[in-house]
Design an enzyme around this catalytic site. Structure first.
Site, PDB file in Angstrom:
ATOM      1  N   LYS A 114       0.827  -1.205   0.000  1.00  0.00           N
ATOM      2  CA  LYS A 114       0.000   0.000   0.000  1.00  0.00           C
ATOM      3  C   LYS A 114       0.862   1.255   0.000  1.00  0.00           C
ATOM      4  CE  LYS A 114      -4.270  -1.702   1.982  1.00  0.00           C
ATOM      5  NZ  LYS A 114      -5.349  -1.449   2.927  1.00  0.00           N
ATOM      6  N   LYS A 194      -4.208 -11.973  -6.251  1.00  0.00           N
ATOM      7  CA  LYS A 194      -5.563 -12.093  -5.693  1.00  0.00           C
ATOM      8  C   LYS A 194      -6.497 -11.016  -6.261  1.00  0.00           C
ATOM      9  CE  LYS A 194      -5.139  -9.069  -1.800  1.00  0.00           C
ATOM     10  NZ  LYS A 194      -5.555  -8.602  -0.534  1.00  0.00           N
ATOM     11  N   LYS A 197      -9.855  -5.087  -4.335  1.00  0.00           N
ATOM     12  CA  LYS A 197     -10.668  -3.874  -4.500  1.00  0.00           C
ATOM     13  C   LYS A 197      -9.887  -2.773  -5.193  1.00  0.00           C
ATOM     14  CE  LYS A 197     -13.364  -4.096  -0.219  1.00  0.00           C
ATOM     15  NZ  LYS A 197     -13.297  -3.709   1.193  1.00  0.00           N
TER      16      LYS A 197
END
Ligand code: AMP
Ligand code: TRP
Length: 333
Positions: A114, A194, A197
């Protein structure tokens, strides 16, 4: 007090909820409601660790709450609330941060990912400590999450043990609950990463509220491989295996059974089958979502927050006392 064990989990109100969230976590939330004392939280304080727009956040918090209700989180059986409305989470997080090593936080892969994408800040670095506080402030025994949360949950377990051994027995050591199948649903475009979002490409995921035609299109365009055989092999055939997982979960059939039926089916047809199963599986969720009234949902969330505060405050009184702080206001020495 019931003698049931407590289950706690949280979901961020950032981006839209996809079938990975649903199959990896939310279905378990719903299934555990009867056997546990269930507490579920829209973790909006976590959402501000990356750049965000307050107006959009306000909207997506409510939508996330509505989706949780639509998938079957039942406020009559579970406590459901917004994290920011229960300040005890942040208070316990501060206390836990003083027994967290920087090394442990530095090893968190999600922080690195992130931070690389969105830029770093202290809140993003300390994110796993707040997550531990979420769990421990309710003395949760079990935490249903997808397998991308394993590292964070290990920290929560460590902090529970460290707190208990330093200040006296307080918290259970929370267990992770991941489904046998579906703990890691992969991207439809790149089946070795994966479904997420935050992926820039919306074709990689299917959202719970996607229109049926969008869902069909996403599956038609799903990446497979150059063979012509439907079989389950996560290493060699990650795309087909991911589609088999999704089909198995939406139809409640076993992988073996599906492989037997579809072994020689052309990929194109198979992808249509998976798309239809998902359209059908998501249709009750869509209807439930659009049938919910915003005002009513807000009332449910306020009630949840008040109950969660009472519960968390009871726990914090005990924690404060252990640290040498006065447990209650209004007491004169
Ligand atoms: P997040 O999207 O990070 O808010 O995650 C909410 C919940 O969904 C967490 O329990 C995650 O572990 C789970 N989750 C997220 N992505 C996936 C995925 N691709 N497959 C399975 N579970 C997932
Ligand atoms: N970190 C989790 C995620 O990104 C969300 C979360 C926050 C959570 N606090 C939690 C999950 C407590 C379980 C328990 O998905």
């Amino acid at each position: 007090m019931s003698d049931k064990k407590t289950v706690f989990s949280g979901i961020q109100p950032t981006g839209d909820i996809h079938i990975g969230n649903y199959l990896g976590a939310l279905r378990n939330w719903v299934n555990l409601q009867d056997s546990y004392d269930a507490i579920y939280c829209v973790v909006d304080l976590h959402a501000i660790t990356v750049p965000f727009d307050p107006v959009a956040l306000h909207r997506s918090r409510l939508n996330t709450a509505k989706l949780l209700l639509a998938v079957g989180v039942d406020p009559a059986r579970s406590l459901l609330y917004f994290q920011s409305q229960v300040p005890q989470h942040a208070e316990l997080s501060w206390m836990l941060s003083t027994i967290t090593s920087l090394g442990a936080l530095n090893r968190m892969t999600q922080f690195k990912e992130k931070a690389n994408k969105a830029g770093e800040n202290l809140g993003l670095f300390a994110y796993p400590v707040l997550m531990a506080a979420d769990i421990l402030v309710h003395k949760a025994h079990a935490v249903p999450v997808g397998d991308d949360q394993t590292q964070h949950l290990e920290l929560a377990r460590d902090l529970s043990e460290r707190f208990n051994s330093r200040y006296g027995e307080e918290f259970p050591v929370p267990e992770q609950i991941t489904p046998e199948m579906g703990a890691r649903i992969m991207s439809l475009k790149n089946p070795t990463t994966k479904m997420s979002k935050s992926d820039e490409d919306p074709n990689t995921r299917v959202l719970l509220l996607d229109e049926p035609d969008t869902i069909r299109k996403r599956f038609k365009a799903a990446v497979t491989d150059s063979e012509r055989e439907i079989r389950y092999d996560r290493e060699e055939k990650p795309g087909i295996s991911n589609l088999l997982d999704i089909l198995a979960l939406f139809t409640q059939r076993s992988i073996d059974d599906l492989v037997e039926e579809y072994h020689d089916t052309p990929y194109g047809h198979f992808k249509v089958t998976v798309g239809e199963a998902v359209v059908e599986g998501l249709s009750p969720i869509r209807s439930a979502f659009y049938g919910l009234d915003d005002e009513e949902v807000t009332r449910i969330m306020v009630k949840g927050a008040l109950d969660a505060r009472t519960r968390a405050e009871g726990e914090m009184a005990s924690v404060r006392k252990k640290l040498g702080f006065d447990a209650r206001l209004g007491q004169r020495a």
